[in-house]
Design an enzyme around this catalytic site. Structure first.
Site, short mmCIF file in Angstrom:
data_model
loop_
_atom_site.label_atom_id
_atom_site.label_comp_id
_atom_site.label_asym_id
_atom_site.label_seq_id
_atom_site.Cartn_x
_atom_site.Cartn_y
_atom_site.Cartn_z
N GLY A 100 0.82 -1.20 0.00
CA GLY A 100 0.00 0.00 0.00
C GLY A 100 0.86 1.25 0.00
O GLY A 100 2.02 1.22 -0.41
N CYS A 101 0.31 2.34 0.47
CA CYS A 101 1.05 3.60 0.51
C CYS A 101 2.37 3.42 1.24
O CYS A 101 2.41 2.92 2.37
CB CYS A 101 0.21 4.66 1.22
N PHE A 102 3.45 3.82 0.61
CA PHE A 102 4.78 3.53 1.21
C PHE A 102 5.08 4.34 2.45
O PHE A 102 5.99 4.00 3.20
CB PHE A 102 5.91 3.66 0.20
#
Length: 227
Positions: free
Chosen positions: A52-54
């Site tokens: 997902g979002c890093f």
């Protein structure tokens, strides 16, 4: 003190940041301890995780004892599309990913997998995590050597029959291509922007979960890289 982002970077975040949501943060789970223990020799090792979002992936691993470096970036596509604007289209083959360097004498690869699936990524979601939807937000393991691949393969099979998740495990293993570091303003984002709405709602609870479930692996200070 939170460092002020450059004007262009701040505009970029406003236009193309990780997607916010009115929903609450994801629940943490206690993933099973790996039956296939990583057999790793002394010396720093590298691993790549997409989840997902890093921002949150990097944030959690930056609080894990034994992790010596954590960098947000792109993996799966080519150099021409290794940037936030292109990757956000979801058609570049890139995933937002994090490359970590760790000391296996402090934290083994199988322990990193357990942490990852406990507090970072939901392995039952395909091409999404939390409020973020698209192939760029897929959860994936990217082994860097034969031992990591063997451990990852065994662990995913173990997860399938563990009974911890009530839906099928869809997280896969991807062949390592090339890791491209993300733009500077994405690095150490959680540490730089602790009051950011997305961080508060989605990522800070993951760090709380790490501390709660694995206190022996938790490091209170955020590991900041020289980026």
């Amino acid at each position: 003190m939170m460092r002020v982002l450059p004007i262009l970077a701040a505009l970029g975040l406003a236009l193309a940041g990780c997607q916010g949501s009115a929903a609450s943060a994801e629940e943490i789970v206690r993933a099973p301890a790996a039956k296939r223990i990583a057999n790793e020799e002394a010396g720093l090792k590298t691993a790549v995780f997409a989840g997902g979002c890093f921002w949150g992936v990097e944030g959690v691993f930056s609080h894990v004892k034994g992790v010596k470096a954590a960098m947000s970036g792109y993996h799966g596509g080519n150099a021409a599309t290794a940037n936030y604007k292109a990757t956000s289209s979801g058609v570049t083959e890139h995933a937002e990913a994090v490359r970590i360097v760790y000391d296996p004498m402090v934290v083994r690869y199988d322990e990193l997998l357990r942490i990852f699936f406990s507090v970072v990524a939901d392995p039952t979601l395909r091409n999404r995590q939390g409020p973020d939807v698209g192939a760029q937000y897929r959860a994936a393991l990217v082994p860097m050597n034969a031992e990591q691949r063997a451990v990852a393969t065994a662990y995913l099979k173990q997860m399938q029959v563990s009974g911890v998740w009530d839906k099928p495990i869809v997280t896969g293993i991807e062949k390592y291509r090339k890791f491209y570091p993300a733009e500077r303003y994405h690095q150490d984002f959680m540490a730089k922007n602790p009051r950011h709405g997305y961080i508060l709602r989605w990522d800070a609870p993951k760090v709380v979960g790490l501390k709660k479930l694995y206190p022996d692996n938790y490091r209170a200070t955020y590991l900041r890289d020289a980026k």
